[in-house]
Design a protein around this motif. Structure first.
Motif, PDB file in Angstrom:
ATOM      1  N   ALA A   1      -6.987  12.072  -5.640  1.00  0.00           N
ATOM      2  CA  ALA A   1      -7.688  11.711  -4.402  1.00  0.00           C
ATOM      3  C   ALA A   1      -8.676  10.580  -4.654  1.00  0.00           C
ATOM      4  O   ALA A   1      -8.805   9.644  -3.842  1.00  0.00           O
ATOM      5  N   ILE A   2      -9.377  10.659  -5.788  1.00  0.00           N
ATOM      6  CA  ILE A   2     -10.326   9.587  -6.144  1.00  0.00           C
ATOM      7  C   ILE A   2      -9.583   8.278  -6.401  1.00  0.00           C
ATOM      8  O   ILE A   2      -9.990   7.199  -5.958  1.00  0.00           O
ATOM      9  N   GLN A   3      -8.478   8.373  -7.140  1.00  0.00           N
ATOM     10  CA  GLN A   3      -7.699   7.177  -7.443  1.00  0.00           C
ATOM     11  C   GLN A   3      -7.141   6.541  -6.179  1.00  0.00           C
ATOM     12  O   GLN A   3      -7.059   5.307  -6.073  1.00  0.00           O
ATOM     13  N   MET A   4      -6.777   7.369  -5.213  1.00  0.00           N
ATOM     14  CA  MET A   4      -6.172   6.847  -3.985  1.00  0.00           C
ATOM     15  C   MET A   4      -7.175   6.137  -3.080  1.00  0.00           C
ATOM     16  O   MET A   4      -6.785   5.515  -2.089  1.00  0.00           O
ATOM     17  N   LEU A   5      -8.464   6.235  -3.420  1.00  0.00           N
ATOM     18  CA  LEU A   5      -9.434   5.424  -2.680  1.00  0.00           C
ATOM     19  C   LEU A   5      -9.152   3.942  -2.872  1.00  0.00           C
ATOM     20  O   LEU A   5      -9.368   3.134  -1.959  1.00  0.00           O
ATOM     21  N   PHE A   6      -8.703   3.545  -4.075  1.00  0.00           N
ATOM     22  CA  PHE A   6      -8.497   2.134  -4.410  1.00  0.00           C
ATOM     23  C   PHE A   6      -7.033   1.794  -4.654  1.00  0.00           C
ATOM     24  O   PHE A   6      -6.627   0.649  -4.434  1.00  0.00           O
ATOM     25  N   ARG A   7      -6.250   2.745  -5.132  1.00  0.00           N
ATOM     26  CA  ARG A   7      -4.878   2.437  -5.546  1.00  0.00           C
ATOM     27  C   ARG A   7      -3.875   3.176  -4.668  1.00  0.00           C
ATOM     28  O   ARG A   7      -4.170   4.268  -4.180  1.00  0.00           O
ATOM     29  N   PRO A   8      -2.722   2.542  -4.581  1.00  0.00           N
ATOM     30  CA  PRO A   8      -2.348   1.214  -5.097  1.00  0.00           C
ATOM     31  C   PRO A   8      -3.040   0.094  -4.331  1.00  0.00           C
ATOM     32  O   PRO A   8      -3.466   0.278  -3.196  1.00  0.00           O
ATOM     33  N   TYR A   9      -3.134  -1.069  -4.960  1.00  0.00           N
ATOM     34  CA  TYR A   9      -3.843  -2.187  -4.344  1.00  0.00           C
ATOM     35  C   TYR A   9      -3.050  -2.803  -3.196  1.00  0.00           C
ATOM     36  O   TYR A   9      -3.641  -3.399  -2.286  1.00  0.00           O
ATOM     37  N   LYS A  10      -1.721  -2.686  -3.272  1.00  0.00           N
ATOM     38  CA  LYS A  10      -0.870  -3.280  -2.239  1.00  0.00           C
ATOM     39  C   LYS A  10       0.099  -2.232  -1.718  1.00  0.00           C
ATOM     40  O   LYS A  10       0.361  -1.226  -2.371  1.00  0.00           O
ATOM     41  N   ALA A  11       0.630  -2.514  -0.541  1.00  0.00           N
ATOM     42  CA  ALA A  11       1.616  -1.600   0.055  1.00  0.00           C
ATOM     43  C   ALA A  11       2.944  -1.718  -0.697  1.00  0.00           C
ATOM     44  O   ALA A  11       3.324  -2.803  -1.147  1.00  0.00           O
ATOM     45  N   HIS A  12       3.637  -0.586  -0.823  1.00  0.00           N
ATOM     46  CA  HIS A  12       4.953  -0.555  -1.457  1.00  0.00           C
ATOM     47  C   HIS A  12       5.972  -0.093  -0.423  1.00  0.00           C
ATOM     48  O   HIS A  12       5.669   0.733   0.453  1.00  0.00           O
TER      49      HIS A  12
ATOM     50  N   ILE B   1       5.809   2.984   2.025  1.00  0.00           N
ATOM     51  CA  ILE B   1       5.560   4.307   1.464  1.00  0.00           C
ATOM     52  C   ILE B   1       4.206   4.804   1.968  1.00  0.00           C
ATOM     53  O   ILE B   1       3.227   4.051   1.940  1.00  0.00           O
ATOM     54  N   PRO B   2       4.143   6.047   2.420  1.00  0.00           N
ATOM     55  CA  PRO B   2       2.856   6.575   2.907  1.00  0.00           C
ATOM     56  C   PRO B   2       1.769   6.483   1.831  1.00  0.00           C
ATOM     57  O   PRO B   2       2.043   6.599   0.634  1.00  0.00           O
ATOM     58  N   PHE B   3       0.521   6.313   2.281  1.00  0.00           N
ATOM     59  CA  PHE B   3      -0.661   6.250   1.436  1.00  0.00           C
ATOM     60  C   PHE B   3      -0.665   5.020   0.515  1.00  0.00           C
ATOM     61  O   PHE B   3      -1.342   5.004  -0.510  1.00  0.00           O
ATOM     62  N   THR B   4       0.121   4.006   0.873  1.00  0.00           N
ATOM     63  CA  THR B   4       0.058   2.716   0.163  1.00  0.00           C
ATOM     64  C   THR B   4      -0.253   1.635   1.197  1.00  0.00           C
ATOM     65  O   THR B   4       0.374   1.615   2.266  1.00  0.00           O
ATOM     66  N   PRO B   5      -1.191   0.743   0.974  1.00  0.00           N
ATOM     67  CA  PRO B   5      -2.081   0.751  -0.203  1.00  0.00           C
ATOM     68  C   PRO B   5      -3.126   1.842  -0.094  1.00  0.00           C
ATOM     69  O   PRO B   5      -3.093   2.653   0.838  1.00  0.00           O
ATOM     70  N   GLY B   6      -4.104   1.842  -1.056  1.00  0.00           N
ATOM     71  CA  GLY B   6      -5.162   2.835  -1.046  1.00  0.00           C
ATOM     72  C   GLY B   6      -6.068   2.675   0.171  1.00  0.00           C
ATOM     73  O   GLY B   6      -5.963   1.705   0.946  1.00  0.00           O
ATOM     74  N   LEU B   7      -6.977   3.637   0.321  1.00  0.00           N
ATOM     75  CA  LEU B   7      -7.817   3.671   1.521  1.00  0.00           C
ATOM     76  C   LEU B   7      -8.650   2.407   1.668  1.00  0.00           C
ATOM     77  O   LEU B   7      -8.672   1.788   2.734  1.00  0.00           O
ATOM     78  N   ILE B   8      -9.355   2.016   0.622  1.00  0.00           N
ATOM     79  CA  ILE B   8     -10.253   0.854   0.721  1.00  0.00           C
ATOM     80  C   ILE B   8      -9.470  -0.439   0.895  1.00  0.00           C
ATOM     81  O   ILE B   8      -9.811  -1.260   1.761  1.00  0.00           O
ATOM     82  N   PRO B   9      -8.386  -0.702   0.116  1.00  0.00           N
ATOM     83  CA  PRO B   9      -7.609  -1.921   0.384  1.00  0.00           C
ATOM     84  C   PRO B   9      -7.026  -1.943   1.788  1.00  0.00           C
ATOM     85  O   PRO B   9      -6.943  -3.008   2.411  1.00  0.00           O
ATOM     86  N   LYS B  10      -6.595  -0.771   2.289  1.00  0.00           N
ATOM     87  CA  LYS B  10      -5.992  -0.709   3.612  1.00  0.00           C
ATOM     88  C   LYS B  10      -7.009  -1.010   4.695  1.00  0.00           C
ATOM     89  O   LYS B  10      -6.701  -1.643   5.712  1.00  0.00           O
ATOM     90  N   ARG B  11      -8.231  -0.563   4.494  1.00  0.00           N
ATOM     91  CA  ARG B  11      -9.285  -0.745   5.503  1.00  0.00           C
ATOM     92  C   ARG B  11     -10.230  -1.891   5.161  1.00  0.00           C
ATOM     93  O   ARG B  11     -11.360  -1.920   5.625  1.00  0.00           O
TER      94      ARG B  11
END
Length: 376
Positions: A25-36, A43-53
């Motif tokens: 969950a912590i890692q998914m705040l930043f990763r992945p950096y780009k959408a896949h 793919i769901p939850f790509t990119p991470g929360l901060i890159p997405k927003r």
């Protein structure tokens, strides 16, 4: 598997699930950096929360900076404080002191900012400017009488000096006719005069002799030149001619004596001798030092006015700067990798504690599950 083994196994499994879940969950705040994408689908939850927003985050940060951090009221309050005024005065004193000690010439200072041959360009500019202004002035007033172009004070001064001019002319004339060259010239004039009179002149010259006539005429001429009435006569003549000259229009005077060309030539010779080169050859420090004492006295007043002016125009300045857009642009261009590194370096221990807490909670849940499994 016995009861104890089951109990321990479920606690371990729960702890691992809790710790790994929190870690991801912590890692998914930043990763992945780009959408896949797979088969064109993100793919769901790509990119991470901060890159997405990131866009929303940048916009919110810009609004927060403008509305809550760098507010005009806060900046004005800071600029109006005694501490800032004191610092501004101290900075001004250091700048003035450093400038007064500078050994760089004005030409070198201008060359440093890209202005080469400043002295030559300044002289050319002054020459061109004075030519244009003088030509325009003469063209505008060419039909005006000279008395309207010459300042009244200058006219009065010249009229006052006319007796001195006449005295000077007479003194030079007396000095000349008293000299041997003057006497010889007078003799030649008398000789020429008698020759033009033909036989009568020859008879006078024969009876009196040229030298005898010169000796008789010279004292009379000197007496005439030294007479007070002669001085007054010459002064009156000069005054009359001066009064006539003043009535001439500039155009008439120019037609008679080529006055415009004379004025322009005088101006050109004057400008040839008058050069701005010495100004550019002096050091900037020599000019600043001339005003250093006065500048130091007025620094508090000047800095106060500058800060007050800054406060009055701060709203417009901030609007022109568009700080919100600047912050948004900087956040948009800030690498997510660097942001992650910064956040993790600051909150690394807290994130570890969250991971451990997830493991602890998972272990507790596993123990509770084990109890239910054993009992039921």
């Amino acid at each position: 598997m016995n009861v104890v083994g089951t109990f321990i196994f479920m606690i371990v499994i729960g702890a691992l699930i809790g710790a790994v879940t929190n870690h991801f969950a912590i890692q998914m705040l930043f990763r992945p950096y780009k959408a896949h994408y797979i088969f064109g689908k993100r793919i769901p939850f790509t990119p991470g929360l901060i890159p997405k927003r990131r866009d929303e985050l940048a916009k919110q940060m810009g609004q927060m900076v403008v509305n809550h951090l760098l507010t005009t009221e806060g900046i004005k309050k800071r600029l109006a404080s005694d501490a800032v005024k004191k610092q501004a005065v101290q900075l001004g004193e250091r700048l003035v002191s450093a400038a007064s000690d500078s050994q760089m010439t004005v030409a070198e200072a201008l060359e440093a900012i890209g202005v080469a041959n400043a002295a030559q360009k300044a002289d050319q500019f002054v020459n061109k400017w004075t030519d244009e202004k003088l030509a325009a002035y003469l063209a505008t007033y060419k039909n005006e009488p000279l008395k309207d172009l010459i300042p009244q004070e200058a006219q009065d001064k010249l009229s006052e000096k006319l007796p001195m001019v006449s005295d000077y002319i007479l003194e030079r004339a007396v000095s000349y006719f008293e000299s041997d060259a003057g006497k010889s010239r007078l003799g030649n004039m008398i000789d020429d005069f008698l020759k033009e009179r033909g036989m009568i002149g020859s008879m006078v010259q024969m009876f009196l002799g040229n030298s005898s006539l010169v000796d008789r005429v010279q004292p009379e001429i000197l007496k005439f030149l030294k007479n007070d009435e002669t001085a007054r006569l010459l002064t009156d003549l000069l005054q009359n001619e001066w009064d006539k000259l003043k009535e001439y229009s500039f155009k008439e005077a120019d037609e008679k004596w080529n006055l415009e060309s004379l004025i322009m030539n005088v101006k050109k010779k004057f400008m040839t001798r008058f050069s701005l080169a010495p100004f550019f050859e002096r050091t900037t420090g020599s000019y600043v030092s001339m005003f250093e004492t006065d500048a130091a006295k007025r620094l508090p007043e000047v800095t106060g006015r500058l800060l007050d002016a800054a406060c009055r125009n701060l709203d417009d300045v901030l609007k022109q700067l568009r700080l919100e857009d600047i912050v948004k642009e900087q956040v948009d261009n800030f690498p997510v990798e660097r942001l992650e590194e910064m956040v993790l370096s600051i909150s690394k221990r807290e994130f570890k504690m969250i991971t451990y807490l997830g493991g602890l909670l998972g272990g507790i849940i596993g123990a509770i599950q084990a109890v239910f499994v054993i009992l039921f």
